[in-house]
Scaffold this motif. Structure first.
Motif, PDB file in Angstrom:
ATOM      1  N   ARG A 110      13.273   4.076  -1.695  1.00 37.30           N
ATOM      2  CA  ARG A 110      13.544   4.795  -0.441  1.00 37.30           C
ATOM      3  C   ARG A 110      14.882   4.340   0.101  1.00 37.30           C
ATOM      4  O   ARG A 110      15.159   3.139   0.099  1.00 37.30           O
ATOM      5  CB  ARG A 110      12.490   4.437   0.605  1.00 37.30           C
ATOM      6  N   LEU A 120       5.209  -2.544   0.652  1.00 39.24           N
ATOM      7  CA  LEU A 120       5.203  -1.450  -0.311  1.00 39.24           C
ATOM      8  C   LEU A 120       6.209  -0.363   0.083  1.00 39.24           C
ATOM      9  O   LEU A 120       6.860   0.242  -0.756  1.00 39.24           O
ATOM     10  CB  LEU A 120       3.787  -0.859  -0.339  1.00 39.24           C
ATOM     11  N   TRP A 128       8.402  -3.126  -6.577  1.00 37.75           N
ATOM     12  CA  TRP A 128       7.589  -2.075  -5.950  1.00 37.75           C
ATOM     13  C   TRP A 128       6.484  -1.636  -6.921  1.00 37.75           C
ATOM     14  O   TRP A 128       5.321  -1.524  -6.541  1.00 37.75           O
ATOM     15  CB  TRP A 128       8.439  -0.859  -5.553  1.00 37.75           C
ATOM     16  N   ARG A 132       2.600  -1.918  -6.090  1.00 34.99           N
ATOM     17  CA  ARG A 132       1.850  -0.650  -6.019  1.00 34.99           C
ATOM     18  C   ARG A 132       0.647  -0.698  -6.972  1.00 34.99           C
ATOM     19  O   ARG A 132      -0.445  -0.261  -6.637  1.00 34.99           O
ATOM     20  CB  ARG A 132       2.806   0.501  -6.375  1.00 34.99           C
ATOM     21  N   PHE A 139      -7.857   2.110  -2.496  1.00 37.76           N
ATOM     22  CA  PHE A 139      -8.399   3.363  -1.962  1.00 37.76           C
ATOM     23  C   PHE A 139      -8.975   4.249  -3.077  1.00 37.76           C
ATOM     24  O   PHE A 139      -8.878   5.467  -3.031  1.00 37.76           O
ATOM     25  CB  PHE A 139      -7.313   4.099  -1.167  1.00 37.76           C
ATOM     26  N   ILE A 186      -8.764   1.269  10.658  1.00 39.30           N
ATOM     27  CA  ILE A 186      -7.904   0.677   9.623  1.00 39.30           C
ATOM     28  C   ILE A 186      -7.986  -0.850   9.665  1.00 39.30           C
ATOM     29  O   ILE A 186      -7.938  -1.509   8.624  1.00 39.30           O
ATOM     30  CB  ILE A 186      -6.437   1.202   9.700  1.00 39.30           C
ATOM     31  N   ALA A 313       0.822   1.747   9.106  1.00 40.86           N
ATOM     32  CA  ALA A 313       0.870   3.071   8.464  1.00 40.86           C
ATOM     33  C   ALA A 313      -0.428   3.831   8.682  1.00 40.86           C
ATOM     34  O   ALA A 313      -0.435   5.049   8.813  1.00 40.86           O
ATOM     35  CB  ALA A 313       1.152   2.928   6.975  1.00 40.86           C
ATOM     36  N   GLY A 314      -1.542   3.106   8.715  1.00 41.58           N
ATOM     37  CA  GLY A 314      -2.824   3.781   8.812  1.00 41.58           C
ATOM     38  C   GLY A 314      -3.169   4.209  10.228  1.00 41.58           C
ATOM     39  O   GLY A 314      -4.014   5.074  10.440  1.00 41.58           O
ATOM     40  N   THR A 317      -0.079   7.436  11.813  1.00 42.69           N
ATOM     41  CA  THR A 317      -0.105   8.687  11.045  1.00 42.69           C
ATOM     42  C   THR A 317      -1.420   9.447  11.269  1.00 42.69           C
ATOM     43  O   THR A 317      -1.419  10.630  11.589  1.00 42.69           O
ATOM     44  CB  THR A 317      -0.002   8.389   9.546  1.00 42.69           C
ATOM     45  N   ARG A 385      14.423   9.807  -1.404  1.00 40.92           N
ATOM     46  CA  ARG A 385      14.648   8.880  -2.523  1.00 40.92           C
ATOM     47  C   ARG A 385      16.147   8.636  -2.703  1.00 40.92           C
ATOM     48  O   ARG A 385      16.951   9.558  -2.550  1.00 40.92           O
ATOM     49  CB  ARG A 385      14.098   9.448  -3.847  1.00 40.92           C
ATOM     50  N   PRO A 444       2.222  16.925   2.666  1.00 38.18           N
ATOM     51  CA  PRO A 444       2.105  16.076   3.858  1.00 38.18           C
ATOM     52  C   PRO A 444       2.043  14.596   3.494  1.00 38.18           C
ATOM     53  O   PRO A 444       2.379  13.750   4.323  1.00 38.18           O
ATOM     54  CB  PRO A 444       0.781  16.525   4.484  1.00 38.18           C
ATOM     55  N   PHE A 445       1.614  14.280   2.262  1.00 38.14           N
ATOM     56  CA  PHE A 445       1.544  12.875   1.845  1.00 38.14           C
ATOM     57  C   PHE A 445       2.634  12.556   0.824  1.00 38.14           C
ATOM     58  O   PHE A 445       2.532  11.589   0.072  1.00 38.14           O
ATOM     59  CB  PHE A 445       0.168  12.574   1.241  1.00 38.14           C
ATOM     60  N   GLY A 446       3.699  13.361   0.777  1.00 43.73           N
ATOM     61  CA  GLY A 446       4.753  13.151  -0.208  1.00 43.73           C
ATOM     62  C   GLY A 446       4.269  13.574  -1.586  1.00 43.73           C
ATOM     63  O   GLY A 446       3.278  14.306  -1.704  1.00 43.73           O
ATOM     64  N   ALA A 447       4.969  13.107  -2.643  1.00 40.52           N
ATOM     65  CA  ALA A 447       4.569  13.492  -3.992  1.00 40.52           C
ATOM     66  C   ALA A 447       5.080  12.484  -5.003  1.00 40.52           C
ATOM     67  O   ALA A 447       6.019  11.739  -4.740  1.00 40.52           O
ATOM     68  CB  ALA A 447       5.131  14.881  -4.320  1.00 40.52           C
ATOM     69  N   ARG A 450       5.371   7.598  -5.949  1.00 41.85           N
ATOM     70  CA  ARG A 450       5.607   6.862  -4.706  1.00 41.85           C
ATOM     71  C   ARG A 450       5.036   7.623  -3.500  1.00 41.85           C
ATOM     72  O   ARG A 450       5.506   7.464  -2.357  1.00 41.85           O
ATOM     73  CB  ARG A 450       7.103   6.591  -4.539  1.00 41.85           C
ATOM     74  N   CYS A 452       1.996   8.814  -0.695  1.00 43.34           N
ATOM     75  CA  CYS A 452       1.244   7.983   0.251  1.00 43.34           C
ATOM     76  C   CYS A 452       0.038   7.353  -0.444  1.00 43.34           C
ATOM     77  O   CYS A 452      -0.791   8.061  -1.006  1.00 43.34           O
ATOM     78  CB  CYS A 452       0.758   8.841   1.420  1.00 43.34           C
TER      79      CYS A 452
HETATM   80  C1  HEM Z   1      -2.589  11.587   7.910  1.00 38.18           C
HETATM   81  C2  HEM Z   1      -2.247  10.386   7.548  1.00 38.18           C
HETATM   82  C3  HEM Z   1      -1.049  10.020   6.724  1.00 38.18           C
HETATM   83  C4  HEM Z   1       0.066  10.743   6.426  1.00 38.18           C
HETATM   84  C5  HEM Z   1       0.400  12.171   6.863  1.00 38.18           C
HETATM   85  C6  HEM Z   1       0.919   9.917   5.595  1.00 38.18           C
HETATM   86  C7  HEM Z   1       2.136  10.319   5.067  1.00 38.18           C
HETATM   87  C8  HEM Z   1       2.914   9.538   4.228  1.00 38.18           C
HETATM   88  C9  HEM Z   1       4.128   9.985   3.621  1.00 38.18           C
HETATM   89  C10 HEM Z   1       4.753  11.373   3.788  1.00 38.18           C
HETATM   90  C11 HEM Z   1       4.602   8.965   2.874  1.00 38.18           C
HETATM   91  C12 HEM Z   1       5.884   8.996   2.022  1.00 38.18           C
HETATM   92  C13 HEM Z   1       5.492   9.495   0.636  1.00 38.18           C
HETATM   93  C14 HEM Z   1       6.662   9.738  -0.287  1.00 38.18           C
HETATM   94  O1  HEM Z   1       7.729   9.177  -0.084  1.00 38.18           O
HETATM   95  O2  HEM Z   1       6.492  10.547  -1.258  1.00 38.18           O
HETATM   96  C15 HEM Z   1       3.697   7.853   3.006  1.00 38.18           C
HETATM   97  C16 HEM Z   1       3.853   6.626   2.384  1.00 38.18           C
HETATM   98  C17 HEM Z   1       2.985   5.565   2.569  1.00 38.18           C
HETATM   99  N1  HEM Z   1       1.805   5.585   3.287  1.00 38.18           N
HETATM  100 FE1  HEM Z   1       1.006   7.150   4.274  1.00 38.18          FE
HETATM  101  N2  HEM Z   1       0.304   8.708   5.423  1.00 38.18           N
HETATM  102  C18 HEM Z   1      -0.904   8.733   6.076  1.00 38.18           C
HETATM  103  C19 HEM Z   1      -1.848   7.718   6.111  1.00 38.18           C
HETATM  104  C20 HEM Z   1      -1.703   6.478   5.528  1.00 38.18           C
HETATM  105  C21 HEM Z   1      -2.703   5.431   5.545  1.00 38.18           C
HETATM  106  C22 HEM Z   1      -4.096   5.561   6.159  1.00 38.18           C
HETATM  107  C23 HEM Z   1      -2.146   4.353   4.896  1.00 38.18           C
HETATM  108  C24 HEM Z   1      -2.721   3.001   4.588  1.00 38.18           C
HETATM  109  C25 HEM Z   1      -3.882   2.608   4.814  1.00 38.18           C
HETATM  110  C26 HEM Z   1      -0.813   4.732   4.471  1.00 38.18           C
HETATM  111  C27 HEM Z   1       0.064   3.909   3.805  1.00 38.18           C
HETATM  112  C28 HEM Z   1       1.256   4.318   3.248  1.00 38.18           C
HETATM  113  C29 HEM Z   1       2.115   3.447   2.454  1.00 38.18           C
HETATM  114  C30 HEM Z   1       1.870   1.959   2.174  1.00 38.18           C
HETATM  115  C31 HEM Z   1       3.189   4.229   2.013  1.00 38.18           C
HETATM  116  C32 HEM Z   1       4.337   3.782   1.111  1.00 38.18           C
HETATM  117  C33 HEM Z   1       3.912   4.008  -0.350  1.00 38.18           C
HETATM  118  C34 HEM Z   1       4.913   3.495  -1.392  1.00 38.18           C
HETATM  119  O3  HEM Z   1       6.102   3.416  -1.095  1.00 38.18           O
HETATM  120  O4  HEM Z   1       4.469   3.194  -2.509  1.00 38.18           O
HETATM  121  N3  HEM Z   1      -0.582   6.031   4.869  1.00 38.18           N
HETATM  122  N4  HEM Z   1       2.664   8.217   3.834  1.00 38.18           N
END
Ligand code: HEM
Length: 510
Positions: A110, A120, A128, A132, A139, A186, A313-314, A317, A385, A444-447, A450, A452
């Motif tokens: 990132r 992370l 990373w 990871r 989960f 969380i 993060a948890g 979001t 990225r 919404p959670f990326g793709a 890497r 979410c």
């Molecule tokens: C509705 C809830 C959530 C949304 C919309 C969301 C969205 C995202 C997005 C868009 C990213 C970036 C993905 C990418 O770059 O492709 C991300 C990364 C991440 N999220 Fe979430 N997230 C949510 C909930 C959570 C929860 C509950 C956790 C942990 C318990 C979490 C932990 C993380 C972590 C650690 C990353 C970084 C992952 C990495 O770099 O390997 N997120 N999230």
């Protein structure tokens, strides 16, 4: 004036002149970097700010709307500068597939996340990948099943508190109570830490993380973006900044829990994230890719920071996503009734406690949640990225050190992908409707690798909370919300600017 004073003055002036000229030339070159690779940059970059002022300082539009406007006018690949940092906004989904999935070794990291925090979110390259790998099982479906009881317990408490506090004649702001709920969930699921933020909205950790997300660092961020050379200086100053104090406060709590766990040597009822982190620190869990056993181990700092990042993060979001879902349902009573009917048919009336298998039966509810995430993606600017080596994809050259930004909000509202994009229609997400739609049209959670890590956990928590809510209340629209709902992105999360207001009516069962 003596001759030597004149020569010193002349030397200083000449040295200053050369220095300023080099500075100007280097800045000018940096602000033309993308153009030399043929990338279209629609707005002229300011010598100091780049395009920062176009994106962040508009009084009429927010960042995601400005991005959408650029893409509409100039095509699916648009270049811009944040200070001197070259960035490319890519809405072409085939290029994004290459960036996020196929060439993950080139686009691993990132851009612009603070270094020195071994989480992370910010770790880079091989480290990373290893971390990871350690955290991915946290989960898994099996672990989620074992966490469900805790999630539902918190959701039931949420309903009990609503029932106690609610007044059907009054508008109710639901975002803040949702924040208490998601922090309770969380902290218990990731750290086995029993907070009680719902009953105690003044909880110190809740207050600390709330402040953390509301901090407006915009002025400092602007300085750092414009003058990246100042970063080491600011890193030093940040030790004394309020945000750092807040992180330190949360970290110290996490460290305390780690120490207690180590002393007790107990295995928690379900394997939470902290347990996996502790196992990794003892080398029980990791198969280091490098072959050297020590490389894979997590040190104490990594344990505390990653536990802390799960908490942060948890919390924000998921509570934000839940607030938007509640808002969408309040505007669409017909869809809310379909969700209620599904609950009645698949689970039945009454007040029995929901189980994990009950939740997995609620497919229409899942579609409605997905549709809300499409219209209101809580994390619209974070899928990004950094490019490690100049790469050409579909004729577009992405230069080294440039950031590729994914305009999630624009993609989710692209009429070519989503006909009548402003309409709230859960059925768009039915499997048969998805055929033919690009798999990256919804992110919404990326793709990619890497993406979410907590996405599945968040979906389970959202389904459980909304199922409990709709089972007990009819959610009604409030006139206190602005139309359209006003949102703001301070750093990464798109928050409802003035919260989300609803009215509640208790459901009556015989
Ligand atoms: C509705 C809830 C959530 C949304 C919309 C969301 C969205 C995202 C997005 C868009 C990213 C970036 C993905 C990418 O770059 O492709 C991300 C990364 C991440 N999220 Fe979430 N997230 C949510 C909930 C959570 C929860 C509950 C956790 C942990 C318990 C979490 C932990 C993380 C972590 C650690 C990353 C970084 C992952 C990495 O770099 O390997 N997120 N999230």
């Amino acid at each position: 004036m003596s001759w030597y004073k004149i020569s010193i003055t002349a030397a200083i002036v000449s040295f200053g002149g050369v220095f300023i000229s080099i500075w100007i030339i280097r800045r000018w070159k940096a602000l033309n970097y993308l153009q030399t690779f043929g990338i279209v940059c629609p707005n002229k970059a300011h010598f100091i700010y780049g395009n920062l002022h176009h994106l962040r300082w508009s009084k009429t539009e927010n960042v995601q709307e400005k991005q959408a406007e650029w893409l509409k006018k100039h095509g699916k690949v648009v270049g811009y500068y944040m200070g001197l940092k070259p960035r490319i906004l890519v809405a072409d989904l085939d290029i994004l597939r290459e960036v996020l999935i196929k060439h993950v070794n080139i686009f691993t990291n990132r851009p612009d996340v603070p270094r020195g925090m071994p989480t992370l979110v910010s770790l880079r390259d091989g480290r990373w990948k290893e971390v990871r790998h350690i955290l991915t099982p946290t989960f898994s479906l099996l672990k989620l099943k074992s966490m469900f009881h805790t999630i539902n317990e918190c959701a039931e408490l949420f309903i009990d508190i609503l029932k106690k506090d609610f007044d059907p004649s009054k508008d109710f702001e639901i975002y803040e109570p949702l924040q208490g709920l998601t922090l309770d969930v969380i902290s218990r699921c990731a750290l086995a830490l029993q907070l009680d933020c719902q009953r105690n909205p003044q909880d110190k950790i809740l207050e600390a993380v709330r402040k953390f997300f509301r901090l407006d660092l915009s002025r400092i961020v602007v300085l750092l973006v414009c003058f990246p050379g100042l970063r080491s200086f600011f890193r030093m100053l940040f030790r004394f900044a309020p945000s750092n104090k807040l992180i330190a406060f949360v970290l110290s709590h996490v460290r305390l829990v780690v120490a207690r766990r180590r002393e007790a040597k107990e295995v928690p009822v379900f394997i939470d994230a902290l347990h996996l982190l502790l196992e990794a620190s003892e080398g029980k869990h990791v198969e280091p890719e490098s072959g050297s056993p020590a490389v894979g181990l997590l040190n104490d700092d990594e344990i505390a920071w990653n536990a802390c990042v799960f908490l942060l993060a948890g919390y924000e979001t998921t509570s934000t996503a839940l607030a938007y879902i509640t808002y969408c349902l309040s505007l669409h009573p017909d869809i809310q009734e379909k969700i209620h009917t599904e609950i009645m048919e698949k689970i039945g009336p009454g007040s029995s406690t929901l189980g994990y298998d009950d939740i997995s039966k609620l497919q229409y509810l899942e579609l409605a949640i997905q549709e809300s995430l499409r219209l209101f993606p809580p994390v619209p600017l974070f899928v990004s990225r950094e490019c490690k080596e100049t790469t050409t994809i579909k004729g577009v050259t992405i230069p080294v050190d440039c950031a590729v930004d994914v305009p999630v909000w624009s993609i989710h509202r692209d009429p070519e992908l989503w006909p009548e994009p402003e309409t709230f229609d859960p059925l768009r997400h039915l499997p048969e409707q998805k055929t033919g739609r690009h798999p990256l049209a919804f992110l919404p959670f990326g793709a990619g690798p890497r993406n979410c890590i907590g996405g599945r956990f968040a979906m389970l928590e959202m389904k459980c909370t909304i199922a409990n809510l709709v089972r007990n209340f009819v959610i009604k629209a409030s006139e206190k919300n602005s139309v359209p709902l006003s949102t703001v992105v301070r750093t990464t999360i798109m928050n409802p600017t003035d919260g989300v207001w609803i009215k509640l009516e208790k459901r009556q069962y015989n």
